[in-house]
Design a protein around this motif. Sequence first.
Motif, mmCIF file in Angstrom:
data_model
loop_
_atom_site.group_PDB
_atom_site.id
_atom_site.type_symbol
_atom_site.label_atom_id
_atom_site.label_comp_id
_atom_site.label_asym_id
_atom_site.label_seq_id
_atom_site.Cartn_x
_atom_site.Cartn_y
_atom_site.Cartn_z
ATOM 1 N N ALA A 158 -0.999 -0.591 -4.304
ATOM 2 C CA ALA A 158 -2.437 -0.471 -4.074
ATOM 3 C C ALA A 158 -2.689 0.788 -3.258
ATOM 4 C CB ALA A 158 -2.965 -1.689 -3.341
ATOM 5 N N ALA A 159 -3.846 1.370 -3.427
ATOM 6 C CA ALA A 159 -4.191 2.561 -2.642
ATOM 7 C C ALA A 159 -4.326 2.180 -1.189
ATOM 8 C CB ALA A 159 -5.477 3.168 -3.168
ATOM 9 N N ALA A 160 -3.802 3.024 -0.313
ATOM 10 C CA ALA A 160 -3.863 2.747 1.110
ATOM 11 C C ALA A 160 -5.291 2.925 1.606
ATOM 12 C CB ALA A 160 -2.931 3.686 1.865
ATOM 13 N N ALA A 161 -5.714 2.003 2.426
ATOM 14 C CA ALA A 161 -7.064 2.099 2.999
ATOM 15 C C ALA A 161 -7.012 3.093 4.142
ATOM 16 C CB ALA A 161 -7.514 0.736 3.501
ATOM 17 N N THR A 162 -7.759 4.159 4.021
ATOM 18 C CA THR A 162 -7.760 5.178 5.065
ATOM 19 C C THR A 162 -8.908 4.882 6.021
ATOM 20 O OG1 THR A 162 -9.153 6.594 3.703
ATOM 21 C CG2 THR A 162 -6.784 6.933 3.570
ATOM 22 N N THR A 163 -8.562 4.744 7.269
ATOM 23 C CA THR A 163 -9.574 4.500 8.294
ATOM 24 C C THR A 163 -9.586 5.691 9.221
ATOM 25 O OG1 THR A 163 -7.964 3.331 9.660
ATOM 26 C CG2 THR A 163 -9.326 2.003 8.181
ATOM 27 N N GLN A 164 -10.760 6.197 9.476
ATOM 28 C CA GLN A 164 -10.891 7.331 10.395
ATOM 29 C C GLN A 164 -11.584 6.831 11.654
ATOM 30 O OE1 GLN A 164 -13.038 10.291 8.274
ATOM 31 N NE2 GLN A 164 -11.325 10.832 6.973
ATOM 32 N N GLU A 211 0.826 -1.196 0.000
ATOM 33 C CA GLU A 211 0.000 0.000 0.000
ATOM 34 C C GLU A 211 0.863 1.251 0.000
ATOM 35 O OE1 GLU A 211 -2.662 -0.198 3.283
ATOM 36 O OE2 GLU A 211 -3.842 -1.818 2.401
ATOM 37 N N SER A 212 0.335 2.301 -0.600
ATOM 38 C CA SER A 212 1.035 3.580 -0.657
ATOM 39 C C SER A 212 0.023 4.700 -0.499
ATOM 40 C CB SER A 212 1.755 3.719 -2.004
ATOM 41 O OG SER A 212 2.270 5.021 -2.141
ATOM 42 N N GLU A 213 0.329 5.651 0.357
ATOM 43 C CA GLU A 213 -0.552 6.797 0.556
ATOM 44 C C GLU A 213 -0.287 7.896 -0.464
ATOM 45 O OE1 GLU A 213 -0.329 8.097 4.569
ATOM 46 O OE2 GLU A 213 -0.940 6.158 5.370
ATOM 47 N N SER A 214 0.912 7.952 -1.013
ATOM 48 C CA SER A 214 1.252 9.027 -1.954
ATOM 49 C C SER A 214 1.275 8.556 -3.402
ATOM 50 C CB SER A 214 2.621 9.609 -1.587
ATOM 51 O OG SER A 214 3.617 8.603 -1.704
ATOM 52 N N ILE A 229 6.710 -2.490 -12.577
ATOM 53 C CA ILE A 229 7.012 -3.674 -11.767
ATOM 54 C C ILE A 229 5.847 -3.872 -10.804
ATOM 55 C CG2 ILE A 229 8.573 -4.724 -10.099
ATOM 56 C CD1 ILE A 229 10.799 -2.965 -11.256
ATOM 57 N N GLU A 230 5.172 -5.005 -10.928
ATOM 58 C CA GLU A 230 4.102 -5.374 -10.008
ATOM 59 C C GLU A 230 4.654 -6.455 -9.094
ATOM 60 O OE1 GLU A 230 0.651 -6.639 -12.132
ATOM 61 O OE2 GLU A 230 0.337 -4.675 -13.048
ATOM 62 N N ALA A 231 5.084 -6.048 -7.917
ATOM 63 C CA ALA A 231 5.698 -6.990 -6.988
ATOM 64 C C ALA A 231 4.722 -7.326 -5.880
ATOM 65 C CB ALA A 231 6.970 -6.393 -6.398
ATOM 66 N N ASP A 232 4.606 -8.605 -5.599
ATOM 67 C CA ASP A 232 3.777 -9.058 -4.494
ATOM 68 C C ASP A 232 4.364 -8.507 -3.199
ATOM 69 O OD1 ASP A 232 2.625 -10.714 -2.394
ATOM 70 O OD2 ASP A 232 1.921 -11.995 -4.018
ATOM 71 N N GLY A 233 3.500 -8.163 -2.257
ATOM 72 C CA GLY A 233 3.967 -7.648 -0.977
ATOM 73 C C GLY A 233 4.775 -8.667 -0.204
#
Length: 140
Positions: free
Chosen positions: A130-136, A47-50, A99-103
Motif C-alpha cells: 500500500a502507498a505510505a501515508a505521508t504526514t507533514q 506500506e512502502s514509500e518507494s 504476492i499480496e501478503a497481509d501485513g
Amino acid sequence: MKFPRRRRDPVEVNLTPLIDVVFLLLIFFMVSTTFETRQALELELPESESGQAMEAAPVTVVVTGEGDYRLGERVHTAGTLGDALAAEAEQAREHGLVIEADGRAAHAAVVRVLDRAAGLEIRRVRIATAAAATTQAETP
C-alpha cells in the motif's frame, strides 16, 4: 353448380405479447443474477514509500494473516500451494506473479510462496504494498 368462394382474412401474427414476455424475462434475469467479481479479503498490506504502480497480473497469490493461501478463487494450505501454483506456472512465467501478503502474515508464509515460485522457475515476482501515508508536521 358454382359455389361462391369465401374470402379469407390474411393471417397475422401479433408480436406485441411475445415482445412483452421477452422483455419481462430479460428484466427478471437481470435482477435475479448476482454479479460477483472477486471476494474481498480484509488485508492490511505493508506500506512502502518507494513502491510503484503496476498493472494487474493474471496470477496473484494472497497470503492471509492466518497463514492460508488463496490462488484464484480457491483457498490452499502450505501442502497444496505447490500443486496449485504449478498449474498456473506457465502463465506466471509469461506475465509475472504478484504476492499480496497481509501485513500480519508470518514472514515464513511469504518465503514459502517465493520458494515455490523459484522452484517453478518463475522469475518475475512482485509483492503488493500500500502507498505510505505521508504526514507533514504543521509549522507555526
